[in-house]
Design an enzyme around this catalytic site. Structure first.
Site, short mmCIF file in Angstrom:
data_model
loop_
_atom_site.label_atom_id
_atom_site.label_comp_id
_atom_site.label_asym_id
_atom_site.label_seq_id
_atom_site.Cartn_x
_atom_site.Cartn_y
_atom_site.Cartn_z
N VAL A 441 3.83 -0.54 3.05
CA VAL A 441 3.21 -1.83 2.74
C VAL A 441 1.76 -1.85 3.23
CG1 VAL A 441 3.61 -4.32 2.65
CG2 VAL A 441 5.50 -2.81 3.18
N HIS A 442 1.04 -0.80 2.89
CA HIS A 442 -0.37 -0.66 3.28
C HIS A 442 -1.28 -0.58 2.06
CE1 HIS A 442 1.06 1.32 7.31
NE2 HIS A 442 1.21 0.00 7.31
N LEU A 443 -0.91 -1.24 0.99
CA LEU A 443 -1.67 -1.14 -0.26
C LEU A 443 -3.14 -1.46 -0.05
CD1 LEU A 443 -1.34 -0.65 -3.35
CD2 LEU A 443 -1.10 -3.14 -3.58
#
Length: 506
Positions: A441-443
């Protein structure tokens, strides 16, 4: 000057970057309106325990009011939920408190993509300014009096010590300061946590400025689109009515900011028309070319009597190492959690459950994208992850998983638990990985910066949206590539750097 009755700047999104940006603009004399779709907790006593307790991720569970809980899609068609902070403070109010800087190699890559204002020597002053490092703040390249407190866990649990000993057994170097920009290795995790309390960007940046006449923070206000007149942003349309400002800055994150651009008619023309949105600016890079960190968890079952609990921190140490053929050092991350992930997420004991060791691929060849489900402002966009679609990415993730398995089988961990057995054959291991594949979840990079010669660049290196006057994006969406560490510290940096570029040209 602000428009008559308006604001100098309206900042959309009071998240990790938005809080820093708004605060620094106020310091520079701008009148700033900061809008957030989630709740605002203006006094420390108002902040719910779920957002304060840094030993759990309770606010990131599906259905929590502080979580956007967005839809995501993996290459095999599996769906997943994507937690993103929906509260003043953003994801810095809901995450694990991991606060590791981007590396000099990350900055060199951003600069090489045509963004010299984002070279390491331009970023380091902001990195120093933003932190108050309780351990090494007096050393060169660190700060001691910035808004964000940074500290490393003191005294590991026996299991944490065993993970460190196992890394040494494998010949991994020590890296005692993950924020020094040195060679990758094993070391303690810098965290924006004090005495078990998560210090969000709202705590660090907004709390000292509450009541300032130049700052207004409004929670519970969802921005629906940017208002454009004759090629200029003049404000935003919100769930509470229209707001006018001399300048608009989107800080809604790598999902929210490109989504707002699309809803405002700024994006790939064909996709906008398909969603029934009038095309105002054909910007083919909006939502495209995103990068993230593919992630796989390996289970490790503690033996009877071995305490498996977060203690002071659910993460104590982290290993960064380099795979064969990597173009930059530290492209693999191994995160040994100290409690079952179900316990970390819920805050409730999970006896008999294994602890997990995460393996993240920090630099990928493949990219992801953000797509519209439809043109309605209330509909969530879809994040399409293309994790491990490239053969090189799959091979390096396979190597990372095997390294983590080797770590778990080290003599130092033998008395503590049993590692899971992995398939030995490459093809079978690839299937094992794909069945367990998720995302960190590091877009980043869904509205990336770049020169005019880059057709996919959405903003220039001063974060101005091409084709629209008075509109900028200032969050991790602008990064040409996701940093090779978790992006929380980088998001604060983008807010700090964005304010510099807006006020003094950087």
């Amino acid at each position: 000057m602000a428009e008559d009755g308006g604001w100098d700047v309206v900042v959309v999104g009071a998240g990790t970057a938005g809080c820093a940006l708004a605060a620094r603009l106020v310091d520079a004399g701008r009148r700033v309106l900061l809008l957030e779709a989630g709740a605002d907790h203006p006094r420390a006593s108002d902040v719910p325990e779920d957002l304060r307790d840094a030993t759990t991720l309770r606010a990131a569970v599906p259905g929590h009011p502080a979580n956007w809980d967005l839809p995501g899609l993996l290459p095999d068609g599996r769906t997943l939920r994507v937690p993103r902070g929906r509260v003043v403070g953003g994801s810095s109010a809901t995450n694990a408190g991991y606060f590791i800087r981007p590396t000099p190699h990350d900055a060199a890559g951003w600069a090489a993509a045509g963004n010299h204002l984002w070279a390491w020597d331009r970023l380091l002053p902001a990195l120093v300014r933003l932190e108050s490092d309780r351990d090494v703040g007096d050393r060169p390249g660190h700060g001691a009096d910035g808004p964000v407190p940074v500290a490393r866990p003191a005294g590991g649990s026996p299991l944490a010590d065993a993970f460190a000993a196992a890394a040494a057994e494998l010949g991994m170097p020590e890296e005692p300061d993950k924020n020094a920009g040195g060679l990758p290795g094993y070391g303690p995790v810098p965290r924006n946590v004090l005495d078990g309390v998560r210090i969000s960007a709202a705590d660090a940046y907004l709390a000292p400025r509450r009541g300032h006449p130049g700052l207004a923070v409004r929670g519970g206000v969802q921005v629906l689109q940017v208002l454009l007149e004759r090629g200029r942003a003049v404000g935003v349309r919100t769930s509470a009515g229209d707001v006018r400002a001399a300048e608009v800055v989107l800080c809604a994150g790598a999902v929210g900011s490109p989504h707002l651009l699309l809803l405002s008619g700024i994006g790939p023309a064909q996709r906008l028309r398909a969603a029934g949105i009038e095309v105002l600016v054909d910007a083919p890079g909006v939502g495209e070319g995103g990068t993230d960190h593919p992630l796989v968890y390996l289970p490790f079952s503690p033996r009877d009597g071995v305490p498996a609990g977060p203690g002071e921190a659910p993460l104590h140490g982290v290993l960064h190492t380099t795979s064969d053929g990597a173009t930059v050092p530290g492209d693999l991350e191994v995160l040994p959690w100290l409690a079952p992930f179900a316990q970390v997420m819920t805050g409730r004991p999970a006896p008999g459950r294994p602890v997990e060791v995460g393996v993240g691929l920090q630099r990928t060849e493949g990219t992801s994208r953000l797509t519209l489900v439809d043109g309605a402002p209330g509909s969530s966009p879809l994040v399409e992850y293309r994790h491990l679609a490239e053969a090189a990415d799959a091979a390096r993730m396979r190597a990372g998983v095997r390294l983590a398995a080797e770590l778990l089988a080290a003599r130092a961990l033998g008395e503590f638990g049993e590692p899971a057995e992995l398939p030995r054959d490459d093809a079978a291991l690839d299937r094992w990985i794909r069945e367990r594949l998720t995302t960190a979840v590091h877009l980043s990079g869904t509205a990336r910066m770049g020169p005019e010669s880059d057709p996919g660049a959405v903003v220039d290196q001063e974060l101005r949206v091409r084709g629209v006057d008075g509109l900028r994006v200032a969050d991790t969406a602008v990064l040409p590539r996701v940093p090779s560490r978790g992006p929380a510290a980088t998001a604060v940096l983008v807010g700090e750097r964005g304010a510099e570029l807006m006020t003094d040209g950087g």
